[in-house]
Design a protein around this motif. Structure first.
Motif, PDB file in Angstrom:
ATOM      1  N   PHE A  52     -20.246-113.007 -34.200  1.00  0.00           N
ATOM      2  CA  PHE A  52     -19.242-113.584 -33.260  1.00  0.00           C
ATOM      3  C   PHE A  52     -19.401-115.109 -33.695  1.00  0.00           C
ATOM      4  O   PHE A  52     -20.369-115.869 -33.874  1.00  0.00           O
ATOM      5  CB  PHE A  52     -19.546-113.736 -31.800  1.00  0.00           C
ATOM      6  N   LYS A  53     -18.259-115.592 -33.920  1.00  0.00           N
ATOM      7  CA  LYS A  53     -17.988-116.959 -34.568  1.00  0.00           C
ATOM      8  C   LYS A  53     -17.554-118.039 -33.304  1.00  0.00           C
ATOM      9  O   LYS A  53     -16.318-117.523 -32.682  1.00  0.00           O
ATOM     10  CB  LYS A  53     -16.927-117.220 -35.722  1.00  0.00           C
ATOM     11  N   LEU A  54     -18.386-118.813 -32.661  1.00  0.00           N
ATOM     12  CA  LEU A  54     -18.067-119.452 -31.521  1.00  0.00           C
ATOM     13  C   LEU A  54     -18.104-121.253 -32.127  1.00  0.00           C
ATOM     14  O   LEU A  54     -18.726-121.536 -32.519  1.00  0.00           O
ATOM     15  CB  LEU A  54     -19.218-119.118 -30.496  1.00  0.00           C
ATOM     16  N   LYS A  55     -17.263-121.743 -31.062  1.00  0.00           N
ATOM     17  CA  LYS A  55     -17.043-123.174 -31.217  1.00  0.00           C
ATOM     18  C   LYS A  55     -17.660-123.766 -29.639  1.00  0.00           C
ATOM     19  O   LYS A  55     -16.961-123.309 -28.668  1.00  0.00           O
ATOM     20  CB  LYS A  55     -15.701-123.828 -31.480  1.00  0.00           C
ATOM     21  N   THR A  56     -18.478-124.650 -29.762  1.00  0.00           N
ATOM     22  CA  THR A  56     -18.946-125.422 -28.645  1.00  0.00           C
ATOM     23  C   THR A  56     -17.961-126.364 -28.084  1.00  0.00           C
ATOM     24  O   THR A  56     -17.230-126.963 -28.446  1.00  0.00           O
ATOM     25  CB  THR A  56     -20.381-126.166 -28.711  1.00  0.00           C
ATOM     26  N   LYS A  57     -17.970-126.136 -26.453  1.00  0.00           N
ATOM     27  CA  LYS A  57     -17.033-126.855 -25.738  1.00  0.00           C
ATOM     28  C   LYS A  57     -17.596-128.022 -25.154  1.00  0.00           C
ATOM     29  O   LYS A  57     -17.279-128.917 -24.178  1.00  0.00           O
ATOM     30  CB  LYS A  57     -16.202-126.252 -24.936  1.00  0.00           C
ATOM     31  N   THR A  58     -19.060-128.185 -25.259  1.00  0.00           N
ATOM     32  CA  THR A  58     -19.738-129.236 -24.488  1.00  0.00           C
ATOM     33  C   THR A  58     -21.046-129.728 -25.479  1.00  0.00           C
ATOM     34  O   THR A  58     -21.409-129.067 -26.409  1.00  0.00           O
ATOM     35  CB  THR A  58     -20.562-128.458 -23.214  1.00  0.00           C
ATOM     36  N   ASN A  59     -21.308-130.822 -24.910  1.00  0.00           N
ATOM     37  CA  ASN A  59     -22.839-131.566 -25.522  1.00  0.00           C
ATOM     38  C   ASN A  59     -24.007-130.786 -24.906  1.00  0.00           C
ATOM     39  O   ASN A  59     -24.996-131.232 -25.557  1.00  0.00           O
ATOM     40  CB  ASN A  59     -22.614-132.983 -25.475  1.00  0.00           C
ATOM     41  N   GLU A  79     -26.923-118.445 -35.953  1.00  0.00           N
ATOM     42  CA  GLU A  79     -26.782-118.868 -37.495  1.00  0.00           C
ATOM     43  C   GLU A  79     -25.745-120.135 -37.448  1.00  0.00           C
ATOM     44  O   GLU A  79     -25.086-120.138 -36.308  1.00  0.00           O
ATOM     45  CB  GLU A  79     -26.157-117.785 -38.425  1.00  0.00           C
ATOM     46  N   TYR A  80     -25.896-120.837 -38.294  1.00  0.00           N
ATOM     47  CA  TYR A  80     -24.958-122.268 -38.262  1.00  0.00           C
ATOM     48  C   TYR A  80     -24.322-122.363 -39.661  1.00  0.00           C
ATOM     49  O   TYR A  80     -24.863-121.852 -40.697  1.00  0.00           O
ATOM     50  CB  TYR A  80     -25.947-123.174 -37.842  1.00  0.00           C
ATOM     51  N   ASP A  81     -23.479-123.080 -39.748  1.00  0.00           N
ATOM     52  CA  ASP A  81     -22.930-123.653 -41.014  1.00  0.00           C
ATOM     53  C   ASP A  81     -24.104-124.451 -41.834  1.00  0.00           C
ATOM     54  O   ASP A  81     -23.924-124.366 -43.081  1.00  0.00           O
ATOM     55  CB  ASP A  81     -21.670-124.354 -40.968  1.00  0.00           C
ATOM     56  N   ALA A  82     -24.611-125.135 -41.145  1.00  0.00           N
ATOM     57  CA  ALA A  82     -25.848-126.065 -41.725  1.00  0.00           C
ATOM     58  C   ALA A  82     -27.071-125.124 -42.624  1.00  0.00           C
ATOM     59  O   ALA A  82     -27.091-124.119 -41.750  1.00  0.00           O
ATOM     60  CB  ALA A  82     -26.147-127.008 -40.844  1.00  0.00           C
ATOM     61  N   LEU A  83     -27.715-125.674 -43.326  1.00  0.00           N
ATOM     62  CA  LEU A  83     -28.767-124.853 -43.688  1.00  0.00           C
ATOM     63  C   LEU A  83     -30.000-124.973 -42.599  1.00  0.00           C
ATOM     64  O   LEU A  83     -30.795-124.058 -42.523  1.00  0.00           O
ATOM     65  CB  LEU A  83     -29.395-125.600 -45.203  1.00  0.00           C
ATOM     66  N   THR A  84     -30.147-125.976 -42.002  1.00  0.00           N
ATOM     67  CA  THR A  84     -31.178-126.118 -41.044  1.00  0.00           C
ATOM     68  C   THR A  84     -30.403-126.214 -39.420  1.00  0.00           C
ATOM     69  O   THR A  84     -29.305-127.000 -39.321  1.00  0.00           O
ATOM     70  CB  THR A  84     -31.997-127.234 -40.999  1.00  0.00           C
ATOM     71  N   PRO A  85     -30.762-125.477 -38.610  1.00  0.00           N
ATOM     72  CA  PRO A  85     -30.095-125.604 -37.210  1.00  0.00           C
ATOM     73  C   PRO A  85     -30.114-126.981 -36.599  1.00  0.00           C
ATOM     74  O   PRO A  85     -31.156-127.598 -36.884  1.00  0.00           O
ATOM     75  CB  PRO A  85     -30.904-124.667 -36.343  1.00  0.00           C
ATOM     76  N   PRO A  86     -29.049-127.287 -36.123  1.00  0.00           N
ATOM     77  CA  PRO A  86     -28.986-128.641 -35.430  1.00  0.00           C
ATOM     78  C   PRO A  86     -30.083-128.960 -34.477  1.00  0.00           C
ATOM     79  O   PRO A  86     -30.518-128.014 -33.777  1.00  0.00           O
ATOM     80  CB  PRO A  86     -27.741-128.964 -34.887  1.00  0.00           C
ATOM     81  N   VAL A  94     -20.284-125.129 -34.540  1.00  0.00           N
ATOM     82  CA  VAL A  94     -19.735-123.852 -34.864  1.00  0.00           C
ATOM     83  C   VAL A  94     -21.045-123.075 -34.763  1.00  0.00           C
ATOM     84  O   VAL A  94     -22.037-123.314 -35.430  1.00  0.00           O
ATOM     85  CB  VAL A  94     -19.075-123.701 -36.149  1.00  0.00           C
ATOM     86  N   VAL A  95     -21.394-122.134 -33.995  1.00  0.00           N
ATOM     87  CA  VAL A  95     -22.527-121.355 -34.052  1.00  0.00           C
ATOM     88  C   VAL A  95     -22.058-119.747 -34.246  1.00  0.00           C
ATOM     89  O   VAL A  95     -20.835-119.129 -33.645  1.00  0.00           O
ATOM     90  CB  VAL A  95     -23.049-121.190 -32.598  1.00  0.00           C
ATOM     91  N   TYR A  96     -22.761-119.080 -34.938  1.00  0.00           N
ATOM     92  CA  TYR A  96     -22.422-117.449 -35.132  1.00  0.00           C
ATOM     93  C   TYR A  96     -23.779-116.819 -34.447  1.00  0.00           C
ATOM     94  O   TYR A  96     -24.882-117.173 -34.553  1.00  0.00           O
ATOM     95  CB  TYR A  96     -22.720-117.347 -36.621  1.00  0.00           C
ATOM     96  N   VAL A  97     -23.157-115.856 -33.636  1.00  0.00           N
ATOM     97  CA  VAL A  97     -24.179-115.118 -32.758  1.00  0.00           C
ATOM     98  C   VAL A  97     -24.161-113.615 -33.533  1.00  0.00           C
ATOM     99  O   VAL A  97     -23.017-113.089 -33.594  1.00  0.00           O
ATOM    100  CB  VAL A  97     -23.971-114.807 -31.406  1.00  0.00           C
ATOM    101  N   THR A  98     -25.102-113.036 -33.948  1.00  0.00           N
ATOM    102  CA  THR A  98     -25.204-112.034 -34.942  1.00  0.00           C
ATOM    103  C   THR A  98     -26.005-110.970 -34.419  1.00  0.00           C
ATOM    104  O   THR A  98     -26.953-111.265 -33.625  1.00  0.00           O
ATOM    105  CB  THR A  98     -25.339-112.251 -36.260  1.00  0.00           C
ATOM    106  N   THR A  99     -25.777-109.556 -34.631  1.00  0.00           N
ATOM    107  CA  THR A  99     -26.699-108.445 -34.257  1.00  0.00           C
ATOM    108  C   THR A  99     -26.439-107.664 -35.307  1.00  0.00           C
ATOM    109  O   THR A  99     -25.430-107.448 -35.629  1.00  0.00           O
ATOM    110  CB  THR A  99     -26.574-108.308 -32.896  1.00  0.00           C
ATOM    111  N   ASN A 100     -27.319-106.584 -35.574  1.00  0.00           N
ATOM    112  CA  ASN A 100     -27.485-105.630 -36.413  1.00  0.00           C
ATOM    113  C   ASN A 100     -27.971-104.332 -35.858  1.00  0.00           C
ATOM    114  O   ASN A 100     -29.062-104.431 -35.652  1.00  0.00           O
ATOM    115  CB  ASN A 100     -28.244-105.897 -37.790  1.00  0.00           C
TER     116      ASN A 100
END
Length: 150
Positions: A52-59, A79-86, A94-100
């Motif tokens: 799930f690719k999500l975009k945050t709407k709040t700080n 997961e995040y686009d950056a190498l380390t989480p913010p 942009v945040v990715y929620v993943t599951t397997n």
């Protein structure tokens, strides 16, 4: 008569919960939801990866506190686009929620959560923001080509 009043109050509260859950004022926007079936390993295990690719709407800090695929509660990874989480999330991240989900295998170190309410769609994502719970409904997945590994 008091029983009818209390039943009405409980019903009203439940309807409010669902109504709040369906508002478009959720703290995230769903950009994309994908699923991909896979086959891997010598034993030919199979499963499905969901993303799930999500975009945050709040700080404000968002805790992704639950995910249901259909009626099944599943563990999640962020997961995040950056190498380390913010360190601190901000509006527009942009945040990715993943599951397997591995077919015919139960997670041994995961305690499933009870589905909070019935919903229409293929997945339900629970978020907690400032101790308030919000839900994001996923109506459908975009199916990606199956992966096969060795």
């Amino acid at each position: 008569m008091p029983m009818k009043k209390s039943s009405f109050v409980i019903l009203f509260m439940l309807l409010q919960l669902v109504a709040c859950a369906q508002k478009k004022s959720c703290a995230v926007v769903l950009i994309e939801a994908t699923s991909r079936n896979w086959v891997a390993g010598a034993g030919g295990r199979t499963g499905t990866a969901y993303r799930f690719k999500l975009k945050t709407k709040t700080n404000t800090h968002i805790e992704f506190s639950g995910l249901w695929i259909g009626k099944k509660s599943v563990p999640i990874t962020l997961e995040y686009d950056a190498l380390t989480p913010p360190i601190k999330s901000k509006k527009g991240d942009v945040v990715y929620v993943t599951t397997n989900v591995i077919n015919n295998v139960e997670e041994i170190d995961y305690s499933p959560k009870k589905l909070p309410f019935s919903y229409k769609g293929v997945a339900l994502l629970q978020l907690t923001i400032s101790d308030k719970v919000q839900y994001l409904f996923v109506k459908s997945f975009r199916f990606l080509e199956r992966l096969s590994g060795e």
